[in-house]
Scaffold this motif. Structure first.
Motif, PDB file in Angstrom:
ATOM      1  N   ALA A 169      -9.427  45.918  25.988  1.00 15.72           N
ATOM      2  CA  ALA A 169     -10.458  45.742  25.029  1.00 15.72           C
ATOM      3  C   ALA A 169     -10.256  46.885  23.763  1.00 15.72           C
ATOM      4  O   ALA A 169      -9.972  48.017  24.076  1.00 15.72           O
ATOM      5  CB  ALA A 169     -11.807  46.438  25.582  1.00 15.72           C
ATOM      6  N   ILE A 170     -10.265  46.548  22.565  1.00 18.50           N
ATOM      7  CA  ILE A 170     -10.134  47.193  21.360  1.00 18.50           C
ATOM      8  C   ILE A 170     -10.953  47.006  20.443  1.00 18.50           C
ATOM      9  O   ILE A 170     -11.525  46.003  20.087  1.00 18.50           O
ATOM     10  CB  ILE A 170      -8.773  46.688  20.605  1.00 18.50           C
ATOM     11  N   ALA A 171     -11.467  48.387  20.023  1.00 20.90           N
ATOM     12  CA  ALA A 171     -12.571  48.458  18.954  1.00 20.90           C
ATOM     13  C   ALA A 171     -11.884  48.589  17.729  1.00 20.90           C
ATOM     14  O   ALA A 171     -11.275  49.612  17.485  1.00 20.90           O
ATOM     15  CB  ALA A 171     -13.513  49.560  19.336  1.00 20.90           C
ATOM     16  N   ASN A 183     -18.037  50.507  14.318  1.00 22.86           N
ATOM     17  CA  ASN A 183     -18.918  49.694  15.288  1.00 22.86           C
ATOM     18  C   ASN A 183     -18.219  49.332  16.407  1.00 22.86           C
ATOM     19  O   ASN A 183     -17.578  48.299  16.943  1.00 22.86           O
ATOM     20  CB  ASN A 183     -19.142  48.397  14.686  1.00 22.86           C
ATOM     21  N   PRO A 184     -17.855  50.671  17.484  1.00 16.74           N
ATOM     22  CA  PRO A 184     -17.279  50.531  18.662  1.00 16.74           C
ATOM     23  C   PRO A 184     -17.611  49.410  19.693  1.00 16.74           C
ATOM     24  O   PRO A 184     -16.772  49.284  20.650  1.00 16.74           O
ATOM     25  CB  PRO A 184     -17.249  52.059  19.313  1.00 16.74           C
ATOM     26  N   SER A 185     -18.834  48.778  19.513  1.00 16.71           N
ATOM     27  CA  SER A 185     -19.316  47.824  20.632  1.00 16.71           C
ATOM     28  C   SER A 185     -18.637  46.598  20.037  1.00 16.71           C
ATOM     29  O   SER A 185     -18.806  45.543  20.983  1.00 16.71           O
ATOM     30  CB  SER A 185     -20.835  48.016  20.757  1.00 16.71           C
ATOM     31  N   ASN A 186     -18.202  46.283  19.178  1.00 14.30           N
ATOM     32  CA  ASN A 186     -17.488  45.227  18.541  1.00 14.30           C
ATOM     33  C   ASN A 186     -16.043  45.201  19.326  1.00 14.30           C
ATOM     34  O   ASN A 186     -15.203  45.644  18.285  1.00 14.30           O
ATOM     35  CB  ASN A 186     -17.694  44.983  17.143  1.00 14.30           C
ATOM     36  N   LEU A 187     -15.826  44.590  20.327  1.00 15.96           N
ATOM     37  CA  LEU A 187     -14.578  44.679  20.878  1.00 15.96           C
ATOM     38  C   LEU A 187     -13.752  43.198  20.679  1.00 15.96           C
ATOM     39  O   LEU A 187     -14.258  42.181  20.617  1.00 15.96           O
ATOM     40  CB  LEU A 187     -14.688  44.797  22.509  1.00 15.96           C
TER      41      LEU A 187
END
Length: 180
Positions: A73-75, A80-84
């Motif tokens: 999983a890459i942010a 917006n770190p939850s947008n992976l």
């Protein structure tokens, strides 16, 4: 008449392959304590970390492919770190790469990490340092005789972060990701 150029998909793969082969080490640094919890933007002209404390050779390198079911999983947006975006490793050469660096629980204990950087192109450790890890930064006979890095190589990317104290119960895995 205007000329318009584009880097082709094959060209992007060539760039990814070059960077994948070039990046060999990740260095951790204590930076400057005056940064507090709001570190400054790194300087594009930097050639080293402000205060390197450890450097480690990569543990794994891979090309990646987008995969909604992938385990990586890459942010892509730090705001917006939850947008992976999810990826999987592949043996096929692609325009996306990842390089993993792992600092174990017993390594760099007590250091306050405020910066890290990715290096390549001729990194060398001093004689007698034969493992993956080098401590105390770049060797200098006068200013840093305990440094275990003989040749720092070239700094590709530097990242400044809010302080994190590395405890003996924490492993630290840093993943270099780039998509061309």
């Amino acid at each position: 008449m205007a000329y318009i150029g584009v880097i082709t998909h094959a060209g992007r793969i060539l760039r990814a392959k070059a960077v994948l082969n070039a990046i060999t080490h990740c260095a951790l640094g204590e930076g400057n304590p005056s940064w507090g919890n709001n570190p400054p933007q790194p300087d594009v002209n930097q050639t080293s970390l402000v205060k390197e404390v450890a450097r480690k050779r990569y543990s794994k390198k891979s090309f990646l492919i987008p995969d909604p079911q992938g385990s990586i999983a890459i942010a892509k947006d730090p705001d917006n770190p939850s947008n992976l975006t999810f990826y999987s490793e592949t043996t096929e050469e692609t325009n996306a790469i990842a390089i993993w660096f792992r600092f174990e629980e017993w390594e760099v204990v007590g250091a306050t990490i405020r910066e890290y950087g990715f290096f390549g192109d001729g990194v060398e450790y001093v004689s007698g340092v034969n493992g993956l890890l080098a401590l105390n930064g770049v060797y200098d006979p006068v200013n840093n005789p305990n440094g275990q890095v003989l040749n720092s190589g070239k700094l590709y990317r530097v990242v400044n972060i809010p302080p994190k104290i590395k405890a003996d119960t924490d492993s630290l895995e840093i993943v270099f990701f780039e998509e061309f």
